[in-house]
Design an enzyme around this catalytic site. Structure first.
Site, PDB file in Angstrom:
ATOM      1  N   ASP A 121      25.364  35.304  41.892  1.00 19.83           N
ATOM      2  CA  ASP A 121      26.445  35.792  42.725  1.00 19.83           C
ATOM      3  C   ASP A 121      25.956  36.431  44.040  1.00 19.83           C
ATOM      4  OD1 ASP A 121      29.162  36.205  42.987  1.00 19.83           O
ATOM      5  OD2 ASP A 121      28.915  38.344  42.499  1.00 19.83           O
TER       6      ASP A 121
ATOM      7  N   ASN B  24      18.417  33.586  43.243  1.00 21.40           N
ATOM      8  CA  ASN B  24      18.379  34.967  42.763  1.00 21.40           C
ATOM      9  C   ASN B  24      18.781  34.991  41.292  1.00 21.40           C
ATOM     10  OD1 ASN B  24      17.950  37.775  43.522  1.00 21.40           O
ATOM     11  ND2 ASN B  24      20.101  38.078  42.998  1.00 21.40           N
TER      12      ASN B  24
ATOM     13  N   ASP C 168      11.944  46.221  60.539  1.00 18.82           N
ATOM     14  CA  ASP C 168      11.524  45.453  59.350  1.00 18.82           C
ATOM     15  C   ASP C 168      11.711  43.943  59.513  1.00 18.82           C
ATOM     16  OD1 ASP C 168      10.717  47.575  57.722  1.00 18.82           O
ATOM     17  OD2 ASP C 168      12.743  47.932  56.979  1.00 18.82           O
TER      18      ASP C 168
ATOM     19  N   LYS D  38      17.135  54.333  54.131  1.00 17.80           N
ATOM     20  CA  LYS D  38      17.370  53.392  55.237  1.00 17.80           C
ATOM     21  C   LYS D  38      18.857  53.101  55.441  1.00 17.80           C
ATOM     22  CE  LYS D  38      13.155  50.722  54.560  1.00 17.80           C
ATOM     23  NZ  LYS D  38      12.532  49.408  54.709  1.00 17.80           N
TER      24      LYS D  38
HETATM   25  P1  ATR Z   1      14.666  45.473  47.298  1.00 15.25           P
HETATM   26  O1  ATR Z   1      15.272  46.494  48.223  1.00 15.25           O
HETATM   27  O2  ATR Z   1      13.189  45.619  47.133  1.00 15.25           O
HETATM   28  O3  ATR Z   1      15.070  44.079  47.647  1.00 15.25           O
HETATM   29  P2  ATR Z   1      16.569  45.329  45.126  1.00 15.25           P
HETATM   30  O4  ATR Z   1      17.704  45.308  46.084  1.00 15.25           O
HETATM   31  O5  ATR Z   1      16.687  46.128  43.876  1.00 15.25           O
HETATM   32  O6  ATR Z   1      15.242  45.832  45.837  1.00 15.25           O
HETATM   33  O7  ATR Z   1      16.240  43.797  44.763  1.00 15.25           O
HETATM   34  C1  ATR Z   1      15.299  43.435  43.794  1.00 15.25           C
HETATM   35  C2  ATR Z   1      15.247  41.919  43.732  1.00 15.25           C
HETATM   36  O8  ATR Z   1      14.342  41.523  42.686  1.00 15.25           O
HETATM   37  C3  ATR Z   1      16.580  41.283  43.375  1.00 15.25           C
HETATM   38  O9  ATR Z   1      16.624  39.995  43.959  1.00 15.25           O
HETATM   39  C4  ATR Z   1      16.480  41.207  41.861  1.00 15.25           C
HETATM   40  O10 ATR Z   1      17.337  40.268  41.245  1.00 15.25           O
HETATM   41  P3  ATR Z   1      18.843  40.712  40.829  1.00 15.25           P
HETATM   42  O11 ATR Z   1      19.650  40.697  42.093  1.00 15.25           O
HETATM   43  O12 ATR Z   1      19.280  39.698  39.849  1.00 15.25           O
HETATM   44  O13 ATR Z   1      18.729  42.097  40.242  1.00 15.25           O
HETATM   45  C5  ATR Z   1      15.046  40.778  41.714  1.00 15.25           C
HETATM   46  N1  ATR Z   1      14.530  41.067  40.375  1.00 15.25           N
HETATM   47  C6  ATR Z   1      14.198  42.285  39.877  1.00 15.25           C
HETATM   48  N2  ATR Z   1      13.752  42.165  38.595  1.00 15.25           N
HETATM   49  C7  ATR Z   1      13.818  40.844  38.282  1.00 15.25           C
HETATM   50  C8  ATR Z   1      13.502  40.066  37.136  1.00 15.25           C
HETATM   51  N3  ATR Z   1      13.036  40.646  36.000  1.00 15.25           N
HETATM   52  N4  ATR Z   1      13.703  38.734  37.175  1.00 15.25           N
HETATM   53  C9  ATR Z   1      14.165  38.137  38.304  1.00 15.25           C
HETATM   54  N5  ATR Z   1      14.478  38.800  39.439  1.00 15.25           N
HETATM   55  C10 ATR Z   1      14.313  40.139  39.423  1.00 15.25           C
END
Ligand code: ATR
Length: 277
Positions: A156, A152, A103, A47
């Protein structure tokens, strides 16, 4: 859902899935153009990569920084670019790719239709500031959410999204914090819930679910994540992300064929394919 819709619309097209390595995306798009594809959808990570690869970018793709739908177009007899799908006779050789994003609008439509939530004026706790979370936050701000609370794991990233919102939508209140009062909806845009043993993305000590009217989880498989189960037990209205998948598909199909998509047919096909019932 697309093939069911094509059948219902009487269109002699087929929707197929192709696995393409990101290194070969440009070649794949060029191949689709040369083979006179009507259009295509892209998923992660294509994308974002496709932003620099399509010949024309619709505002929707530019605004959200991602292309999930490509429509191939050729010039008609008046010289105007028209969707290939609308040509009755032979399709000219000079074809361009046009990138769109369906989306973000799909999230707004799903919140409205599946939860009865009007974004304008709503107080929303958004969990997740990754790719999906960022677009959701910006869309909610664009649709004039009353107040946004962003959380999040990596704080940050939420701060960065909040800064983007403050700059693009200065009228929208945004905080990187849990709400201290009730909200209209908690929206999960993290990937927590995809796996059966994932923890809930929200700790009840930070924000108890009884303080929200509704909970929306962008995850649609499993149909009920642990978050949605807890929300239902707390008496909240709930919806999963199937509606987002459906409405982005409806948006894409309508771009390709210029006709109203048969929403009910598509929804039934989707439910049948994903949940088998
Ligand atoms: P997508 O395109 O599906 O949004 P991504 O950009 O990898 O995929 O984002 C995943 C999201 O899930 C992020 O907000 C991530 O938090 P971080 O920015 O801190 O990585 C969150 N996420 C993934 N695993 C997590 C976990 N174990 N606990 C809390 N948040 C999690």
């Amino acid at each position: 859902m697309h093939n069911a819709a094509l059948l219902a619309l009487g269109l002699p097209w087929r929707y197929l899935a192709f696995e393409v390595h990101p290194d070969h995306l440009r070649a794949a798009l060029e191949g689709a153009r040369r083979m006179k594809f009507i259009g295509l959808n892209l998923t992660v990570p294509h994308k974002i990569l496709a932003l620099d690869m399509v010949d024309a970018l619709d505002d929707s793709a530019r605004k959200w920084g991602a292309v999930n739908t490509v429509r191939f177009e050729a010039r008609d007899s008046t010289g105007t670019w028209r969707p290939i799908g609308e040509f009755a006779g032979p399709i000219p050789e000079n074809i361009r790719s046009h990138g769109f994003n369906t989306d973000a609008e799909a999230l707004a439509r799903s919140l409205q239709e599946d939860l009865g939530l009007t974004i304008e004026g709503a107080r929303i706790l958004l969990l997740g500031a990754g790719g999906a979370g960022r677009v959701a936050a910006l869309k909610l701000a664009e649709a004039k959410a009353g107040e946004l609370f962003l959380i999040n794991r990596t704080r940050d990233k939420a701060e960065k999204v909040a800064a983007e919102i403050r700059s693009a939508f200065p009228g929208v209140k945004v905080a990187v914090d849990y709400p201290h009062t009730e909200v209209d909806v908690v929206l999960n845009a993290t990937s927590l819930g995809l796996k059966a043993d994932d923890p809930i993305p929200l700790d009840g000590r930070d924000f108890p679910l009884k303080k929200t009217v509704a909970v929306y989880d962008m995850i649609y498989r499993p149909a009920e994540t642990p978050l949605l189960r807890s929300a239902r037990a707390a008496g909240c209205r709930t919806a999963n992300g199937l509606g987002m998948l459906l409405y982005q598909g409806i948006g894409a199909l309508e771009l390709w064929c210029g006709r109203k998509a048969p929403a009910e047919v598509m929804k039934q096909a989707l439910v049948q394919n994903i949940y088998g019932s």
